[in-house]
Design an enzyme around this catalytic site. Structure first.
Site, PDB file in Angstrom:
ATOM      1  N   ASP A  66       0.831  -1.200   0.000  1.00  0.00           N
ATOM      2  CA  ASP A  66       0.000   0.000   0.000  1.00  0.00           C
ATOM      3  C   ASP A  66       0.869   1.255   0.000  1.00  0.00           C
ATOM      4  O   ASP A  66       1.900   1.310   0.695  1.00  0.00           O
ATOM      5  CB  ASP A  66      -0.891  -0.013   1.249  1.00  0.00           C
ATOM      6  CG  ASP A  66      -1.803   1.191   1.328  1.00  0.00           C
ATOM      7  OD1 ASP A  66      -2.780   1.228   0.570  1.00  0.00           O
ATOM      8  OD2 ASP A  66      -1.515   2.086   2.141  1.00  0.00           O
ATOM      9  N   GLU A  86      13.296 -16.032  -1.571  1.00  0.00           N
ATOM     10  CA  GLU A  86      13.476 -17.250  -0.782  1.00  0.00           C
ATOM     11  C   GLU A  86      12.214 -18.111  -0.784  1.00  0.00           C
ATOM     12  O   GLU A  86      12.288 -19.334  -0.647  1.00  0.00           O
ATOM     13  CB  GLU A  86      13.818 -16.896   0.668  1.00  0.00           C
ATOM     14  CG  GLU A  86      15.153 -16.203   0.876  1.00  0.00           C
ATOM     15  CD  GLU A  86      15.353 -15.843   2.339  1.00  0.00           C
ATOM     16  OE1 GLU A  86      14.790 -16.541   3.216  1.00  0.00           O
ATOM     17  OE2 GLU A  86      16.060 -14.839   2.610  1.00  0.00           O
TER      18      GLU A  86
END
Length: 559
Positions: free
Chosen positions: A224, A266
């Site tokens: 956001d 990851e």
């Protein structure tokens, strides 16, 4: 109906996905208390699978006082009790994945709630004060804000704390530990104090939050106000003109997102940033290979229903993404913007927050026809499509009565701005059930208008001419366009025409008169009936197969 397809195993699913935005509070109410919740979403997962979407983006479901619809987060590791529990969120993520649907969540790095433990400790004089922006005021008695910055919701971006005359301040490493009389920064509502991203603890906390949710199976994060968190440490007045902005698109913000990208990699997770920037080159920096994967395309969403301007928006969007190899995103509406069928039925078909007013005349029949055509346009473009809940039902904007408006934009405007609640009214699921099947025993948190049942899912699901059927069919057929580029084709003024992979074409007529279709081997899908002689009416779109097309329609298409 076709069976849900398994989630794509390739790492690039997000480059061409259809992602459904879920505003939980208004989606479906599982416990009957008037507020949508995770139980309601879980019960409707088969509907979303049948719709054919690849992922769900959830607006914030965290613990929050709800002063700004959940974007005032008090605790990122706790689900707000109004929505359910953390265990339910984990079940939802897993159940959706079993249906081939990934989960994207919201993160709000610019600010937290004033009820967040950090801010409460800061007000009590703790070292957490350094995690925010506290400053003495200007003027003889500190009665003026520290600078001239304004809130995104209107008014000053500063709120003064109560003066504490009975307790003289003590000195701490960052100034007075009693901050009475000082001001704190909030680029949004006063209940949303801005974080100090120059402090390493703020960076570490957000990296830990990302890992927390990635460990629970989240496939992506929507960021956001992604261009706002970093601030000029001097907090100077905003002066229009060249030079770095004191709080928008600061260069130091890119180091933050590079660190986030390393974490996402990851977990094979992705980011989409809410980045409002007029400068295409600055915008593209956020999409470099070691930063965000995608960013929202606000140019297309706010563009008027005009062929030349839409084509320019599409061309500019594709051009600004090309240098960094990022996919474009396409969206017609979201939880902040006037719904498509309403906006396209007005004299001004563009969108601007500053232009929102009460009582704007709307031709819903015209807007619906255009929204159907826009659906086929957006779903034929290369990249990712975001679909805000209820758009597939053709829901109009609701003019919420002033006494029911909860959006702080309305209050901060002095009551002149209708706010954003009109696109957040709870969804209609079953026409003959109380509250149109939203699921409530209690009155929904925002009232539904009397005509809401006409848009209910159960009235549309078996109607071959409904908006829902159009979206289901278009989403199912969309992969046939492939992932290749877009090639514009010659067309009359007011007509958009382009070709994608395997000889599939999209034509949209925005002119005042019908248009002749080019030579084709068949009509794959149309947003509305064609005129006699196979002519394309105004405000109508069509997907065509050319004679050279190599395409066979998937089995199990909804009728």
């Amino acid at each position: 109906m076709g069976q849900p397809t398994p989630a794509r195993s390739d790492d690039d699913w997000w480059r061409s996905a259809v992602i459904h935005q879920v505003y939980v509070r208004s989606f479906a109410d599982g416990d009957g208390d008037g507020t949508g919740d995770l139980a309601g979403v879980r019960a409707r997962l088969p509907y979303l699978a049948e719709l054919g979407v690849d992922a769900l983006w959830f607006n914030p479901w965290y613990l929050s006082p709800m002063k700004d619809g959940g974007y005032d987060v008090a605790d990122y590791r706790t689900v707000d009790p109004a929505f359910g529990t953390l265990a339910e969120a984990e079940k939802l993520i897993a159940e959706a994945r079993e249906l081939g649907i990934r989960t994207i969540i919201d993160i709000v790095p610019n600010h937290v709630s004033d009820q967040h433990a950090w801010f409460r400790a800061a007000l009590a004089g703790g070292p957490e004060r350094d995690l925010f922006h506290f400053r003495p005021g200007r003027g003889e008695h500190g009665e003026l804000p520290p600078n001239n910055w304004t809130s995104e919701f209107g008014g000053p971006a500063w709120t003064r704390l109560p003066v504490s005359p009975h307790r003289p301040p003590g000195e701490g490493p960052s100034g007075p530990v009693d901050s009475g009389g000082d001001w704190y920064l909030h680029l949004f509502a006063p209940e949303q104090p801005d974080l100090n991203w120059a402090h390493p603890a703020v960076r570490q906390e957000h990296e830990d939050i990302l890992r927390f949710w990635f460990e629970r199976g989240v496939a992506g994060v929507r960021i956001d106000s992604a261009a706002l968190p970093a601030k000029d440490p001097l907090l100077p007045d905003l002066v229009e003109g060249p030079g770095p902005h004191p709080y928008v698109d600061r260069d130091e913000l890119h180091d933050v997102y590079r660190a986030w990208r390393a974490i996402a990699d990851e977990y094979d997770a992705v980011f989409v940033g809410e980045v409002w920037l007029p400068d295409a080159e600055r915008f593209a920096r956020y999409l470099r290979p070691d930063e965000l994967h995608t960013a929202f395309n606000f140019s297309f969403m706010t563009c008027p229903w005009d062929a030349a301007r839409l084509r320019t928006s599409i061309d500019e969007t594709l051009a600004e993404h090309a240098p960094v190899g990022a996919p474009a995103t396409w969206v017609l509406c979201n939880h902040d913007v006037t719904r498509t069928v309403t906006r396209y039925g007005r004299a001004d078909t563009g969108f601007d927050f500053a232009a929102k007013t009460f009582g704007t005349p709307t031709d819903l029949a015209l807007g619906t026809r255009r929204a159907r055509a826009a659906a086929l346009l957006s779903l034929a473009l290369p990249g990712t499509v975001y679909l805000y809940q209820g758009e597939e039902l053709g829901l109009p904007e609701v003019e919420v009565a002033r006494e029911h408006i909860q959006d702080p934009m309305h209050a901060r405007s002095g009551g002149t701005d209708p706010g954003r609640d009109g696109c957040r009214v709870p969804l209609p699921w079953a026409a003959k059930e109380p509250y149109a099947g939203f699921g409530s025993r209690e009155t929904p948190w925002l009232p539904q208008p009397d005509h809401w049942a006409a848009y209910a899912v159960d009235r549309q699901q078996d109607d071959p001419g409904s908006m829902l059927t159009l979206y289901r069919r278009a989403i199912r057929l969309r992969p046939a366009f492939g992932t290749g580029p877009l090639t514009w084709l010659p067309a009359p003024d007011g007509v958009l025409a382009f070709e994608r992979a395997d000889g599939l074409r999209c034509l949209v007529n925005l002119a005042d008169t019908p248009a002749d279709l080019p030579e084709h081997a068949g009509i794959l899908l149309a947003s509305g009936p064609l005129d006699p002689g196979n002519r394309l009416p105004r405000d109508t779109a069509v997907w065509l197969r050319t004679p050279a097309a190599r395409f066979s329609e998937p089995e199990g298409n909804p009728s």
